[in-house]
Write an enzyme that holds these catalytic residues in place. Structure first.
Site, PDB file in Angstrom:
ATOM      1  N   SER A 149      40.212  37.419  42.688  1.00  0.00           N
ATOM      2  CA  SER A 149      40.706  37.796  44.014  1.00  0.00           C
ATOM      3  C   SER A 149      41.740  38.905  43.909  1.00  0.00           C
ATOM      4  O   SER A 149      41.723  39.860  44.684  1.00  0.00           O
ATOM      5  CB  SER A 149      41.308  36.573  44.718  1.00  0.00           C
ATOM      6  N   GLU A 150      42.680  38.754  42.976  1.00  0.00           N
ATOM      7  CA  GLU A 150      43.685  39.796  42.778  1.00  0.00           C
ATOM      8  C   GLU A 150      44.088  39.927  41.326  1.00  0.00           C
ATOM      9  O   GLU A 150      44.050  38.950  40.565  1.00  0.00           O
ATOM     10  CB  GLU A 150      44.958  39.502  43.596  1.00  0.00           C
ATOM     11  N   THR A 151      44.472  41.138  40.975  1.00  0.00           N
ATOM     12  CA  THR A 151      45.187  41.418  39.734  1.00  0.00           C
ATOM     13  C   THR A 151      46.538  41.999  40.123  1.00  0.00           C
ATOM     14  O   THR A 151      46.607  42.959  40.897  1.00  0.00           O
ATOM     15  CB  THR A 151      44.409  42.406  38.851  1.00  0.00           C
TER      16      THR A 151
END
Length: 263
Positions: free
Chosen positions: A45-47
């Protein structure tokens, strides 16, 4: 170039639950294109990319596999978890952001990490797009919106759990995402979050949207301390407290892996 990468499951105490995020602690900023490519390769979903400014102050940026994100709660929690592990002398960390100002994370009781967010309550003064209603299998009782997402309100938890969406239609709502929410049974409220224009299909647990959900349910339920559950297939628990123009969102996090990127 070798960079250490951490993968953390946020808003859970159990592996394979909550929302996974990657965290990279940098000595200097990478090119935007490289950060986007890393996030795309990670396919989470996110880094979060984090750069130290002062001993207890960091700048943070978040990338989904598709684009840079203005505000991400679960990757901030993951970054704080990694930093607190590496710096046991710190009890509080400040994060500078490009779009949402100053955030902070503080060690809480029983392993919780409490994050201080701005409050973004959803409002009614807009015209509801037909694509939004057409993209939902169950008609909501109310629709609201803040700068991040459309809020589709239901009367029962089961409606949120059973909801099916047309991601192609919801994608046309860009730049807005969609959060479905209802009063909970075991929790004060539940939610699910869909963001086809900015990240993918359904997000497992979305910390940032609780800066809007918590003020909304605080007013509806006449209480300032709320326990929330994001009812995705992975699931996640969020402890929320509304404090005027700020919202505290707290959760647990668990490290899944640590490794090296060879660039």
């Amino acid at each position: 170039m070798n960079l250490k990468i951490h993968q953390v499951d946020s808003f859970t105490q159990d592996l394979f639950k909550g929302n996974p995020a990657a965290v990279l602690l940098l000595e200097s900023w990478l090119e935007d294109e490289l950060m986007q490519n890393i996030a795309r390769e990670n396919n989470l979903s996110e880094t979060a990319f984090v750069l130290r400014i002062e001993p207890d102050e960091y700048m943070i940026r978040w990338f989904s596999p598709l684009c840079e994100i203005d505000f991400c709660g679960h990757a901030t929690l993951a970054a704080a978890h990694v930093l607190f592990q590496q710096h046991p002398e710190l009890s509080k960390i400040g994060f500078s952001t490009l779009q949402v100002g100053e955030l902070s994370a503080q060690r809480g009781e029983q392993g919780l990490i409490a994050m201080d967010f701005p409050s973004y309550p959803p409002v009614l003064d807009f015209e509801t797009p037909a694509a939004l209603l057409d993209g939902l299998s169950i008609a909501p009782i109310e629709v609201r919106r803040n700068q991040q997402a459309y809020f589709v309100i239901y009367s029962q938890q089961a409606q949120v759990e059973q909801l099916e969406v047309d991601l192609a239609l919801l994608k046309t709502l860009t730049p807005y995402d969609v959060v479905a929410t209802a009063p909970g049974i075991e929790y004060d409220f539940v939610s699910r979050y869909f963001w086809p224009a900015n990240g993918g299909g359904e997000d497992p647990v979305t910390g940032s949207i609780h800066s809007g959900l918590a003020p909304y349910w605080s007013k509806r339920l006449a209480k300032t301390t709320l326990l929330a559950y994001q009812a995705s297939s992975r699931g996640g628990i969020l402890h929320c407290q509304v404090q005027g123009s700020r919202v505290c969102v707290a959760g647990h996090a668990k490290t899944y892996l640590e490794g090296q990127l060879f660039l």
